[in-house]
Every structure is written in structure tokens, then in C-alpha cells.
Design an enzyme around this catalytic site. Structure first.
Site, PDB file in Angstrom:
ATOM      1  N   ARG A 176      50.110  78.728  70.211  1.00 35.01           N
ATOM      2  CA  ARG A 176      49.759  80.096  69.810  1.00 35.01           C
ATOM      3  C   ARG A 176      51.004  80.968  69.852  1.00 35.01           C
ATOM      4  O   ARG A 176      51.749  80.977  70.823  1.00 35.01           O
ATOM      5  CB  ARG A 176      48.680  80.691  70.708  1.00 35.01           C
ATOM      6  CG  ARG A 176      48.374  82.125  70.279  1.00 35.01           C
ATOM      7  CD  ARG A 176      46.992  82.530  70.524  1.00 35.01           C
ATOM      8  NE  ARG A 176      46.757  83.894  70.032  1.00 35.01           N
ATOM      9  CZ  ARG A 176      45.661  84.557  70.258  1.00 35.01           C
ATOM     10  NH1 ARG A 176      44.691  84.013  70.964  1.00 35.01           N
ATOM     11  NH2 ARG A 176      45.507  85.763  69.777  1.00 35.01           N
ATOM     12  N   ARG A 216      45.684  82.217  63.980  1.00 33.67           N
ATOM     13  CA  ARG A 216      46.183  81.659  65.234  1.00 33.67           C
ATOM     14  C   ARG A 216      45.865  80.178  65.340  1.00 33.67           C
ATOM     15  O   ARG A 216      44.829  79.721  64.856  1.00 33.67           O
ATOM     16  CB  ARG A 216      45.639  82.406  66.439  1.00 33.67           C
ATOM     17  CG  ARG A 216      44.144  82.364  66.581  1.00 33.67           C
ATOM     18  CD  ARG A 216      43.646  83.563  67.341  1.00 33.67           C
ATOM     19  NE  ARG A 216      43.479  84.645  66.399  1.00 33.67           N
ATOM     20  CZ  ARG A 216      42.420  85.416  66.315  1.00 33.67           C
ATOM     21  NH1 ARG A 216      41.449  85.287  67.151  1.00 33.67           N
ATOM     22  NH2 ARG A 216      42.332  86.356  65.427  1.00 33.67           N
ATOM     23  N   ASP A 239      42.629  80.082  70.073  1.00 30.83           N
ATOM     24  CA  ASP A 239      42.185  81.295  70.754  1.00 30.83           C
ATOM     25  C   ASP A 239      41.165  80.867  71.800  1.00 30.83           C
ATOM     26  O   ASP A 239      40.192  80.178  71.467  1.00 30.83           O
ATOM     27  CB  ASP A 239      41.553  82.271  69.755  1.00 30.83           C
ATOM     28  CG  ASP A 239      41.225  83.613  70.365  1.00 30.83           C
ATOM     29  OD1 ASP A 239      41.930  84.052  71.297  1.00 30.83           O
ATOM     30  OD2 ASP A 239      40.255  84.248  69.908  1.00 30.83           O
ATOM     31  N   ASP A 273      38.801  82.475  74.838  1.00 33.39           N
ATOM     32  CA  ASP A 273      38.289  83.720  75.404  1.00 33.39           C
ATOM     33  C   ASP A 273      37.251  83.451  76.480  1.00 33.39           C
ATOM     34  O   ASP A 273      36.387  82.581  76.309  1.00 33.39           O
ATOM     35  CB  ASP A 273      37.618  84.576  74.318  1.00 33.39           C
ATOM     36  CG  ASP A 273      38.595  85.169  73.337  1.00 33.39           C
ATOM     37  OD1 ASP A 273      39.714  85.533  73.743  1.00 33.39           O
ATOM     38  OD2 ASP A 273      38.240  85.260  72.148  1.00 33.39           O
TER      39      ASP A 273
END
Length: 169
Positions: free
Chosen positions: A89, A98, A101, A103
Site C-alpha cells: 500500500r 490501493r 485496505d 479496516d
């Protein structure tokens, strides 16, 4: 309160996404490299989804994984950001393309807001690419801040443009 590892594992849901390179391979590598800091107990199907926020970019592959960690929220975030960097990334524009990712969507039933981390994820209830995979894993789970089930939050969204790519990945 949450600044050290805990002997009791925390129940956590993570969102995974990628739209550059070999997206599926990157997501598989991310899932594999979560251990030993995060024990994966289950993952949703892989969904191909249109980009959200900034739409002039390739489609994403998205999934949600459920698991346990002894890490505190800030420690888990630090670990995930380092894993993102290790997997390629590169910082670009917000919501831009990207390679990976990762989260934190939900962490136990915690409601937390710091300058660097908000739990539950602040846009969780607006994003079909998170809610649909999350509903697959935990439809009856309640959003800690909204008190609404994941199934009800997903149902309230407009018809999503999602395509299941793989159920087992």
C-alpha cells in the site's frame, strides 16, 4: 483503558479490500499474515464492488473477516497499517486506488473515538461493500452505536452493485 494487550480475546470484524494488482492474491496474503496477532475464525465471500467515494478507478474486491485478538484497538490498528505497507500500500488520495485496505469495523461492542481511530468504523452503515459481507457472517449482530442489526442496516441501503467472486478463498 485500551492501551495494552488483553488476556481475554476481543471479538473483531475487519474489512479487507483491494483494487490494484492481483486483488484476490493480495487479500489471501493479508488474511494469512494476520496471524498470530489476529486469529481468523471466518471470512465472507469475496465480492467485486464498484469504487466508493472516488469512482474513476478499478473495481474492488472486498470481504469481511471475523476473529479474535488480544491486542488493544490502537495496537491492532498499528499492526494493520504495517501489514498494509508490507503488502504494497502506498499513500494516495483519500478513497483512491490501493493495493490493500484493512479496516477495523467492529471491536467487541466498543464505541471509541480518538484522533486516529473510530470504532465502529464511521461509514460502516453507509457502505454496501462492507455491510453485505458482514451480513453474510453476522446478520443479527447489532451496531453498537446505532443499535440496529447488520441485516437491517444492509436492507436499508439501495440495491447494491456487488458480485460474488468466490465463496471460499
Amino acid at each position: 483503558m485500551f492501551n495494552r494487550t488483553s488476556p481475554t480475546p476481543h471479538q473483531v470484524y475487519l474489512g479487507l479490500g483491494a483494487n490494484l494488482g492481483d486483488r484476490a492474491a493480495t487479500l489471501r496474503a493479508a488474511r494469512a499474515r494476520l496471524a498470530p496477532s489476529f486469529t481468523v475464525l471466518g471470512c465472507s465471500s469475496l465480492y467485486q464492488t464498484p469504487p466508493w467515494g472516488v469512482t474513476d478507478q478499478p473495481p474492488f474486491l472486498n470481504a469481511v473477516c471475523y476473529g479474535q485478538t488480544a491486542l488493544a484497538p490502537a495496537e491492532l490498528l498499528t499492526f494493520l497499517k504495517a501489514l498494509e505497507r508490507d503488502l504494497g500500500r502506498i499513500a494516495t488520495r483519500r478513497w483512491g486506488p490501493r493495493a490493500i485496505d484493512l479496516d477495523i469495523l467492529l471491536f467487541d461492542d466498543l464505541i471509541l473515538q480518538t484522533p486516529t481511530l473510530t470504532i465502529p468504523h464511521p461509514l460502516l452503515h453507509e457502505r454496501p461493500f462492507v455491510l453485505i459481507p458482514l451480513r453474510e457472517l453476522a446478520p443479527d449482530l447489532r451496531h453498537p452505536a446505532l443499535g440496529t442489526t447488520i441485516a437491517d442496516l444492509a436492507q436499508a441501503l439501495p440495491e447494491p452493485d456487488l458480485q460474488v467472486i468466490a465463496q471460499a478463498w
